[in-house]
Design a protein around this motif. Sequence first.
Motif, PDB file in Angstrom:
ATOM      1  N   LEU B 272      11.389   3.720   3.689  1.00 45.68           N
ATOM      2  CA  LEU B 272      12.627   2.987   3.963  1.00 45.68           C
ATOM      3  C   LEU B 272      13.212   2.422   2.663  1.00 45.68           C
ATOM      4  CD1 LEU B 272      14.583   1.622   6.022  1.00 45.68           C
ATOM      5  CD2 LEU B 272      13.025  -0.320   6.018  1.00 45.68           C
ATOM      6  N   VAL B 273      12.331   1.859   1.831  1.00 50.49           N
ATOM      7  CA  VAL B 273      12.775   1.310   0.550  1.00 50.49           C
ATOM      8  C   VAL B 273      13.410   2.419  -0.298  1.00 50.49           C
ATOM      9  CG1 VAL B 273      11.983   0.285  -1.622  1.00 50.49           C
ATOM     10  CG2 VAL B 273      11.113  -0.568   0.566  1.00 50.49           C
ATOM     11  N   ASN B 274      12.777   3.593  -0.306  1.00 49.00           N
ATOM     12  CA  ASN B 274      13.329   4.726  -1.052  1.00 49.00           C
ATOM     13  C   ASN B 274      14.739   5.048  -0.605  1.00 49.00           C
ATOM     14  OD1 ASN B 274      11.368   6.678  -2.765  1.00 49.00           O
ATOM     15  ND2 ASN B 274      10.239   5.322  -1.411  1.00 49.00           N
ATOM     16  N   GLU B 275      14.917   5.088   0.705  1.00 48.99           N
ATOM     17  CA  GLU B 275      16.215   5.465   1.237  1.00 48.99           C
ATOM     18  C   GLU B 275      17.266   4.417   0.894  1.00 48.99           C
ATOM     19  OE1 GLU B 275      16.437   6.199   5.472  1.00 48.99           O
ATOM     20  OE2 GLU B 275      18.115   7.555   5.042  1.00 48.99           O
ATOM     21  N   ILE B 276      16.891   3.164   1.077  1.00 51.46           N
ATOM     22  CA  ILE B 276      17.854   2.097   0.815  1.00 51.46           C
ATOM     23  C   ILE B 276      18.247   2.085  -0.657  1.00 51.46           C
ATOM     24  CG2 ILE B 276      18.111  -0.418   0.741  1.00 51.46           C
ATOM     25  CD1 ILE B 276      16.747  -0.585   3.383  1.00 51.46           C
ATOM     26  N   PHE B 277      17.282   2.308  -1.543  1.00 49.73           N
ATOM     27  CA  PHE B 277      17.604   2.334  -2.977  1.00 49.73           C
ATOM     28  C   PHE B 277      18.595   3.442  -3.283  1.00 49.73           C
ATOM     29  CE2 PHE B 277      17.065   4.266  -7.121  1.00 49.73           C
ATOM     30  CZ  PHE B 277      17.364   3.190  -7.936  1.00 49.73           C
ATOM     31  N   LYS B 278      18.290   4.631  -2.810  1.00 51.91           N
ATOM     32  CA  LYS B 278      19.147   5.781  -3.109  1.00 51.91           C
ATOM     33  C   LYS B 278      20.569   5.541  -2.613  1.00 51.91           C
ATOM     34  CE  LYS B 278      20.898   9.834  -1.322  1.00 51.91           C
ATOM     35  NZ  LYS B 278      21.556  10.059  -0.043  1.00 51.91           N
ATOM     36  N   GLU B 279      20.682   4.981  -1.405  1.00 49.54           N
ATOM     37  CA  GLU B 279      21.998   4.783  -0.830  1.00 49.54           C
ATOM     38  C   GLU B 279      22.794   3.739  -1.600  1.00 49.54           C
ATOM     39  OE1 GLU B 279      22.383   7.480   1.241  1.00 49.54           O
ATOM     40  OE2 GLU B 279      23.138   6.268   2.898  1.00 49.54           O
ATOM     41  N   PHE B 280      22.155   2.594  -1.844  1.00 47.49           N
ATOM     42  CA  PHE B 280      22.954   1.471  -2.326  1.00 47.49           C
ATOM     43  C   PHE B 280      23.040   1.379  -3.844  1.00 47.49           C
ATOM     44  CE2 PHE B 280      22.102   0.245   2.054  1.00 47.49           C
ATOM     45  CZ  PHE B 280      23.396  -0.016   2.444  1.00 47.49           C
ATOM     46  N   TYR B 281      22.093   1.963  -4.567  1.00 45.29           N
ATOM     47  CA  TYR B 281      22.182   1.888  -6.026  1.00 45.29           C
ATOM     48  C   TYR B 281      23.274   2.822  -6.530  1.00 45.29           C
ATOM     49  CZ  TYR B 281      20.850   1.385 -10.878  1.00 45.29           C
ATOM     50  OH  TYR B 281      20.868   1.112 -12.209  1.00 45.29           O
ATOM     51  N   ARG B 283      25.805   4.181  -4.692  1.00 41.30           N
ATOM     52  CA  ARG B 283      27.085   3.773  -4.124  1.00 41.30           C
ATOM     53  C   ARG B 283      28.161   4.849  -4.189  1.00 41.30           C
ATOM     54  NH1 ARG B 283      28.643  -0.819  -1.938  1.00 41.30           N
ATOM     55  NH2 ARG B 283      27.065  -2.425  -1.893  1.00 41.30           N
ATOM     56  N   THR B 284      27.805   6.083  -3.838  1.00 38.77           N
ATOM     57  CA  THR B 284      28.842   7.106  -3.737  1.00 38.77           C
ATOM     58  C   THR B 284      29.585   6.854  -2.437  1.00 38.77           C
ATOM     59  OG1 THR B 284      27.487   8.633  -2.465  1.00 38.77           O
ATOM     60  CG2 THR B 284      27.324   8.775  -4.857  1.00 38.77           C
TER      61      THR B 284
END
Lengths: 315, 419
Positions: B272-281, B283-284
Amino acid sequence: MSDQKPPSAPPPFGEVSRRSFLRNSAILASGAAALAASLAPLRELSNYTSVELFLQKHYKELTPAEMQKVLDRIAREVEQQYHIRPRVRDYKPMDGVEFVYCLNLTRCIGCRKCVHACVAENNQSRNPEIQYIRVLKMPHGSLDMERADHNYAPASVPEKGFFYMPVQCQQCKNPPCVKVCPVKATWQEPDGITVIDYDWCIGCRYCEAACPYFARRFNWTKPSIPKERLNPEMSYLGNRPRRQGVMEKCHFCIQRTRQGKYPACLEVCPAGARKFGNALDPESEVAYILKNKRVFIQLKEELGTSPRFFYYFDV
Amino acid sequence: MSLRTKIRNYFVFLWRCARIAFAGDSRYYAWMGFLSIIILLGINAYAKQFVHGLIVTGMSDQVSWGVYIANFTFMVGIAAAAAMLVIPVYIYNNKELHDLVIFGELLAVAAILMCLAFVAVDLGRPDRFWHLIPGIGKFNFPGSMLSWDVIVLNGYLLLNVHICGYLLYCRYLGKTPAKWFYIPFVFLAIAWAVSIHTVTAFLYVGLGGRPFWNSSIVGPRFLASAFTAGPALIILALQVIRRVTDYHIHDRALLTLRSIVQVSMLINVFLLVNEIFKEFYTRTSHVASSRYLYFGLHGHHALVPWIWVAIIFNLVSMTLLVLPLSKSLRYLNVACVLAITGIWIEKGMGLVVPGFIPTPLGEMVEYSPSLNETLVCLGIWAFGILCYTIFLRMSIPILQGRLSRANEGLPDVHLVNAR
């Protein structure tokens, strides 16, 4: 943990079975009554399906004679429901034809006349409303659809600072909807039109989830069309009335275009923004546009769907 | 023994199993009656949907899948989790779990039945169900992931029915099961369990037009969350079993399952942490669905409270699970309930719904299930629990030797006694 109860001695055998027989019968009877009561809404069911329709084969497996029977059945059903005798045909693709659509974004004024012409031509449900074309109002300088306004309603169009982008089925060369359909109820025809067999679709809506263009529409309930609005010129893969629980979408007005006519949305466009034709014919208007217009785009080109629907600008 | 006797014995077995399902003490009748009433409410709601169409749900062209598919996805995970009991027993020869494997497999059977029901109620044309049957319908295999799902789910159902049915019947006859007749299927079922959830993940992952789903982490996250929620549910189910029956289950078995839930939960939260990082860091523009889910977008935030509840539940559960505190059953149960609820929200509302919001054309339309839709779901849940109760009602006396070939024809003491 609970401790075990000592087994109680069974009462005389015959007595138990008689008593339990009566008890079981009572339980069964009340269970059946409760089940019947819970199924009561089914009494409102009318004209849901027929033996013929239930057993009907997939479009591609129907012989010409079987197809004729199916077309007769559809005509009969339409007449029963709308008291109008329709002409239901199954138009086949023409050889050497690949339909493409070109839409001039410089010209579109966002009047939505195409939306309504489409509804009238293709016998879409008026209640609930089903429309194949969605016109987006976009701020100048951006193709980011998240900034689009879908529900614009000013006193007059066009408005300054905006351009308008109608979106309908893009008739992809690599259609995700066709790939995901579990029962092959939707497929691409040789002339490039992706069609749906409304009598084969099971209504799982996987295609609707797969479409990157929000082009597909589902019949969430029984469609309703006022009798006087029904278009009696119908085709099997095109504008014949649909049933509850199946998918539909733009099919480039298959009942018109396979007879050499233009789609309804093109004919009604007051701005001349819409161009349609055979891309394989070098003399066609669309071939000219694709060859000579310097700027044209396919929506979401990066997804690899390769639409047969091109947007261009006058330069 | 002649074939005729064998067939006769088998039918007597089935008949006695069916009879015992209708026998029990007053608590059993109350429980089954309660479930039946909810099932009937569900049937009633579904009958309305059948007549008027899916318009009676909260779904729309914009959000075209809802709680039916969300629950389906969650239950596939529960079914797959049976493998988490099978692996320790058959690969690592774990003794504590040995006698309990069958309860996991029966849970898988009930879960798959629920999955099939959830898919069936989601169909717009249930009368055309036969179009999906390979051979007589028109099956888009291997093109459509949904056709893969039909195969793997039904295959998994058959595998588990075979394994459970065979082992129970052998126990009933009092003979040792022939290894060749079930061990290969047990190993096949392990691989198959992974496949059902992977295929279900691919159902979403394969859609290029939905960036929220079109991510390779969805599959691993599905498995991690399934292997957390599934064994957690089994921990709770086993405690219910030993409370309401006299079937003996040792605490050590529950603690073995605890370590499985522990590790799976850590992996689940890590992914979950991996996914959240990819999404929000990064910011596409593709982050829109995630922004909608976690923080709300353009004034729409129906899912925000849900997902944060889910995340808090998962984190609290993870903390409890890694602490020695959860060696006490009371805390372990709290951790399990939090994990199941958190994952149910995250997998259901948190995965299916935001995939549709915003639409591919950027429109914001929210979704919430209608009352009718909720009743159908509750009906299916009650149906699944009823099935599991019946399976246990049949299998526990067999495992205890109270229902066996040896006592055939004797007055059915167990019908009166066992609760």
